[in-house]
Design a protein around this motif. Structure first.
Motif, PDB file in Angstrom:
ATOM      1  N   GLU A  62      -1.830  -5.330 -10.963  1.00 19.83           N
ATOM      2  CA  GLU A  62      -3.568  -4.239 -11.144  1.00 19.83           C
ATOM      3  C   GLU A  62      -4.510  -5.952 -10.737  1.00 19.83           C
ATOM      4  O   GLU A  62      -4.103  -7.330 -10.569  1.00 19.83           O
ATOM      5  CB  GLU A  62      -3.241  -4.754 -12.468  1.00 19.83           C
ATOM      6  CG  GLU A  62      -3.040  -3.434 -13.625  1.00 19.83           C
ATOM      7  CD  GLU A  62      -3.666  -1.799 -12.714  1.00 19.83           C
ATOM      8  OE1 GLU A  62      -4.851  -2.045 -12.063  1.00 19.83           O
ATOM      9  OE2 GLU A  62      -2.791  -1.393 -12.803  1.00 19.83           O
ATOM     10  N   GLY A  63      -5.838  -5.718 -10.550  1.00 17.31           N
ATOM     11  CA  GLY A  63      -6.918  -6.519 -10.155  1.00 17.31           C
ATOM     12  C   GLY A  63      -7.905  -5.652  -9.230  1.00 17.31           C
ATOM     13  O   GLY A  63      -8.376  -4.116  -9.041  1.00 17.31           O
ATOM     14  N   ALA A  64      -8.663  -6.974  -8.531  1.00 15.62           N
ATOM     15  CA  ALA A  64      -9.678  -6.479  -8.279  1.00 15.62           C
ATOM     16  C   ALA A  64      -9.999  -4.961  -7.007  1.00 15.62           C
ATOM     17  O   ALA A  64     -10.596  -4.724  -6.809  1.00 15.62           O
ATOM     18  CB  ALA A  64     -10.726  -7.957  -8.005  1.00 15.62           C
ATOM     19  N   LEU A  65      -8.992  -5.579  -6.587  1.00 20.32           N
ATOM     20  CA  LEU A  65      -8.894  -4.573  -5.564  1.00 20.32           C
ATOM     21  C   LEU A  65      -8.062  -3.252  -5.386  1.00 20.32           C
ATOM     22  O   LEU A  65      -7.025  -3.533  -5.986  1.00 20.32           O
ATOM     23  CB  LEU A  65      -8.519  -5.198  -3.787  1.00 20.32           C
ATOM     24  CG  LEU A  65      -9.255  -5.986  -3.222  1.00 20.32           C
ATOM     25  CD1 LEU A  65      -8.570  -6.793  -2.462  1.00 20.32           C
ATOM     26  CD2 LEU A  65     -10.680  -5.757  -2.968  1.00 20.32           C
ATOM     27  N   ASP A  66      -8.391  -2.198  -4.628  1.00 26.17           N
ATOM     28  CA  ASP A  66      -6.831  -1.140  -5.877  1.00 26.17           C
ATOM     29  C   ASP A  66      -5.935  -0.973  -4.872  1.00 26.17           C
ATOM     30  O   ASP A  66      -6.338  -1.048  -3.522  1.00 26.17           O
ATOM     31  CB  ASP A  66      -8.007   0.849  -5.360  1.00 26.17           C
ATOM     32  CG  ASP A  66      -8.757   1.038  -4.398  1.00 26.17           C
ATOM     33  OD1 ASP A  66      -7.662   1.667  -3.612  1.00 26.17           O
ATOM     34  OD2 ASP A  66      -9.501   0.451  -4.327  1.00 26.17           O
ATOM     35  N   PRO A  67      -5.280  -0.360  -5.065  1.00 25.81           N
ATOM     36  CA  PRO A  67      -3.400  -0.142  -4.116  1.00 25.81           C
ATOM     37  C   PRO A  67      -3.694   0.189  -2.802  1.00 25.81           C
ATOM     38  O   PRO A  67      -3.532  -0.447  -1.604  1.00 25.81           O
ATOM     39  CB  PRO A  67      -2.776   0.344  -4.799  1.00 25.81           C
ATOM     40  CG  PRO A  67      -3.294   0.290  -6.020  1.00 25.81           C
ATOM     41  CD  PRO A  67      -4.442   0.426  -6.290  1.00 25.81           C
ATOM     42  N   LEU A  68      -4.951   1.149  -2.693  1.00 24.16           N
ATOM     43  CA  LEU A  68      -5.104   1.789  -1.716  1.00 24.16           C
ATOM     44  C   LEU A  68      -5.807   1.561  -0.481  1.00 24.16           C
ATOM     45  O   LEU A  68      -5.610   0.829   1.178  1.00 24.16           O
ATOM     46  CB  LEU A  68      -5.937   3.028  -1.516  1.00 24.16           C
ATOM     47  CG  LEU A  68      -6.459   3.910  -0.378  1.00 24.16           C
ATOM     48  CD1 LEU A  68      -5.207   3.962   0.814  1.00 24.16           C
ATOM     49  CD2 LEU A  68      -7.343   5.320  -0.228  1.00 24.16           C
ATOM     50  N   THR A  69      -6.753   0.236  -0.776  1.00 29.49           N
ATOM     51  CA  THR A  69      -7.353  -1.060  -0.569  1.00 29.49           C
ATOM     52  C   THR A  69      -6.341  -2.292   0.151  1.00 29.49           C
ATOM     53  O   THR A  69      -6.629  -2.183   1.356  1.00 29.49           O
ATOM     54  CB  THR A  69      -9.392  -1.428  -1.265  1.00 29.49           C
ATOM     55  OG1 THR A  69      -9.621  -0.347  -1.847  1.00 29.49           O
ATOM     56  CG2 THR A  69      -9.489  -2.872  -0.604  1.00 29.49           C
ATOM     57  N   ARG A  70      -5.220  -2.376  -0.785  1.00 25.13           N
ATOM     58  CA  ARG A  70      -4.763  -3.083  -0.254  1.00 25.13           C
ATOM     59  C   ARG A  70      -4.196  -2.607   0.780  1.00 25.13           C
ATOM     60  O   ARG A  70      -3.617  -3.839   1.488  1.00 25.13           O
ATOM     61  CB  ARG A  70      -3.183  -3.460  -1.872  1.00 25.13           C
ATOM     62  CG  ARG A  70      -4.941  -4.373  -2.432  1.00 25.13           C
ATOM     63  CD  ARG A  70      -3.709  -4.924  -3.656  1.00 25.13           C
ATOM     64  NE  ARG A  70      -4.617  -5.027  -5.068  1.00 25.13           N
ATOM     65  CZ  ARG A  70      -3.895  -6.082  -6.061  1.00 25.13           C
ATOM     66  NH1 ARG A  70      -3.081  -5.636  -5.674  1.00 25.13           N
ATOM     67  NH2 ARG A  70      -4.833  -5.863  -7.314  1.00 25.13           N
ATOM     68  N   GLU A  71      -3.736  -1.339   0.531  1.00 24.28           N
ATOM     69  CA  GLU A  71      -2.848  -0.812   1.744  1.00 24.28           C
ATOM     70  C   GLU A  71      -3.391  -1.023   3.502  1.00 24.28           C
ATOM     71  O   GLU A  71      -3.134  -1.125   4.144  1.00 24.28           O
ATOM     72  CB  GLU A  71      -2.346   0.135   1.541  1.00 24.28           C
ATOM     73  CG  GLU A  71      -1.047  -0.020   0.503  1.00 24.28           C
ATOM     74  CD  GLU A  71      -0.245  -0.302   0.885  1.00 24.28           C
ATOM     75  OE1 GLU A  71       0.584  -0.683   1.866  1.00 24.28           O
ATOM     76  OE2 GLU A  71       0.480  -1.023  -0.131  1.00 24.28           O
ATOM     77  N   MET A  72      -4.596  -0.394   3.289  1.00 22.48           N
ATOM     78  CA  MET A  72      -5.860  -0.361   4.504  1.00 22.48           C
ATOM     79  C   MET A  72      -6.096  -2.014   4.699  1.00 22.48           C
ATOM     80  O   MET A  72      -5.951  -2.134   6.235  1.00 22.48           O
ATOM     81  CB  MET A  72      -7.072   0.388   3.843  1.00 22.48           C
ATOM     82  CG  MET A  72      -6.678   1.515   3.673  1.00 22.48           C
ATOM     83  SD  MET A  72      -7.882   2.258   3.154  1.00 22.48           S
ATOM     84  CE  MET A  72      -9.287   2.864   4.812  1.00 22.48           C
ATOM     85  N   ILE A  73      -6.033  -3.295   3.909  1.00 18.73           N
ATOM     86  CA  ILE A  73      -5.848  -4.130   4.526  1.00 18.73           C
ATOM     87  C   ILE A  73      -4.732  -4.748   5.254  1.00 18.73           C
ATOM     88  O   ILE A  73      -4.897  -5.233   6.627  1.00 18.73           O
ATOM     89  CB  ILE A  73      -6.336  -5.379   3.602  1.00 18.73           C
ATOM     90  CG1 ILE A  73      -7.722  -4.674   2.944  1.00 18.73           C
ATOM     91  CG2 ILE A  73      -6.525  -6.925   3.992  1.00 18.73           C
ATOM     92  CD1 ILE A  73      -8.246  -5.644   1.600  1.00 18.73           C
ATOM     93  N   TYR A  74      -3.545  -4.485   4.778  1.00 21.05           N
ATOM     94  CA  TYR A  74      -2.400  -4.718   5.204  1.00 21.05           C
ATOM     95  C   TYR A  74      -2.534  -4.386   6.526  1.00 21.05           C
ATOM     96  O   TYR A  74      -1.779  -5.076   7.810  1.00 21.05           O
ATOM     97  CB  TYR A  74      -1.276  -4.263   4.341  1.00 21.05           C
ATOM     98  CG  TYR A  74       0.008  -5.344   4.006  1.00 21.05           C
ATOM     99  CD1 TYR A  74       0.363  -5.629   5.542  1.00 21.05           C
ATOM    100  CD2 TYR A  74      -0.044  -6.155   3.453  1.00 21.05           C
ATOM    101  CE1 TYR A  74       1.649  -6.506   5.716  1.00 21.05           C
ATOM    102  CE2 TYR A  74       0.704  -7.092   2.747  1.00 21.05           C
ATOM    103  CZ  TYR A  74       2.142  -7.354   4.437  1.00 21.05           C
ATOM    104  OH  TYR A  74       3.165  -7.609   4.608  1.00 21.05           O
ATOM    105  N   ILE A  75      -2.899  -2.778   6.319  1.00 19.38           N
ATOM    106  CA  ILE A  75      -2.641  -1.801   8.342  1.00 19.38           C
ATOM    107  C   ILE A  75      -3.662  -3.306   8.861  1.00 19.38           C
ATOM    108  O   ILE A  75      -3.627  -2.716  10.126  1.00 19.38           O
ATOM    109  CB  ILE A  75      -3.147  -0.429   8.053  1.00 19.38           C
ATOM    110  CG1 ILE A  75      -2.588   0.228   6.987  1.00 19.38           C
ATOM    111  CG2 ILE A  75      -3.847  -0.017   9.181  1.00 19.38           C
ATOM    112  CD1 ILE A  75      -2.619   1.279   6.691  1.00 19.38           C
ATOM    113  N   ALA A  76      -4.504  -3.267   8.495  1.00 15.71           N
ATOM    114  CA  ALA A  76      -6.254  -4.258   9.750  1.00 15.71           C
ATOM    115  C   ALA A  76      -5.326  -5.140   9.951  1.00 15.71           C
ATOM    116  O   ALA A  76      -5.181  -5.714  10.983  1.00 15.71           O
ATOM    117  CB  ALA A  76      -6.829  -4.415   8.816  1.00 15.71           C
ATOM    118  N   VAL A  77      -4.275  -6.521   9.590  1.00 17.07           N
ATOM    119  CA  VAL A  77      -4.146  -7.414   9.268  1.00 17.07           C
ATOM    120  C   VAL A  77      -2.389  -7.557  10.417  1.00 17.07           C
ATOM    121  O   VAL A  77      -2.455  -8.275  11.511  1.00 17.07           O
ATOM    122  CB  VAL A  77      -3.802  -8.359   7.837  1.00 17.07           C
ATOM    123  CG1 VAL A  77      -3.434  -9.462   8.504  1.00 17.07           C
ATOM    124  CG2 VAL A  77      -5.079  -8.691   7.825  1.00 17.07           C
ATOM    125  N   SER A  78      -1.904  -6.462   9.489  1.00 11.86           N
ATOM    126  CA  SER A  78      -1.103  -5.790  10.814  1.00 11.86           C
ATOM    127  C   SER A  78      -1.134  -5.409  12.011  1.00 11.86           C
ATOM    128  O   SER A  78      -0.490  -6.148  13.023  1.00 11.86           O
ATOM    129  CB  SER A  78      -0.316  -4.657   9.867  1.00 11.86           C
ATOM    130  OG  SER A  78       0.709  -5.613   8.844  1.00 11.86           O
TER     131      SER A  78
END
Length: 135
Positions: A62-78
């Motif tokens: 759990e954190g300030a970023l929701d799981p979908l946002t984290r995955e979308m950031i991961y896509i951008a960095v990848s």
């Protein structure tokens, strides 16, 4: 083609440290699928455990970023890092977390725009504005 062996479940069963991580991946993700990244990394059990623990501490809490946002950031960095495997893996994860086609389209537009403007700023060696400094 992988440059290392992808450990099977039978291989993992024979290596307690690998089995423990694979079991934790299955428990954490609530499914039986172990993807090829983990199967490749399992050739080095201490590294497998370290990377899994690191990923779990960022992506599965759990954190300030929701799981979908984290995955979308991961896509951008990848995408920025040209990691085809991670782009596909995390796009699938984002879709499983509810990413719509419209969100994916906007994400790709942002990634493309950021890549373009980043390259222009780098090429022109534009200094950061003092107003952007954290105060």
């Amino acid at each position: 083609m992988a440059t290392v062996k992808l450990l099977t479940d039978a291989d993992a069963e024979a290596i307690p440290a690998v089995k423990a991580v694979f079991d934790d991946i299955r428990t954490t993700r609530k499914n039986d699928f172990i993807n090829n990244f983990w199967r490749a990394l399992a050739n080095d059990p201490p590294n497998l455990k370290r990377v899994w623990e690191s990923l779990k501490s960022v992506m599965a809490v759990e954190g300030a970023l929701d799981p979908l946002t984290r995955e979308m950031i991961y896509i951008a960095v990848s995408t920025a890092n040209s990691c085809q495997y991670c782009i596909q893996s995390h796009t699938a994860a984002a879709r499983a977390r509810g990413m719509t086609d419209a969100q994916h389209g906007e994400l790709l537009a942002v990634i493309g725009l950021a890549a373009q403007t980043n390259h222009l700023a780098i090429a022109m060696q534009v200094p950061a504005d003092p107003e952007f400094d954290v105060k």
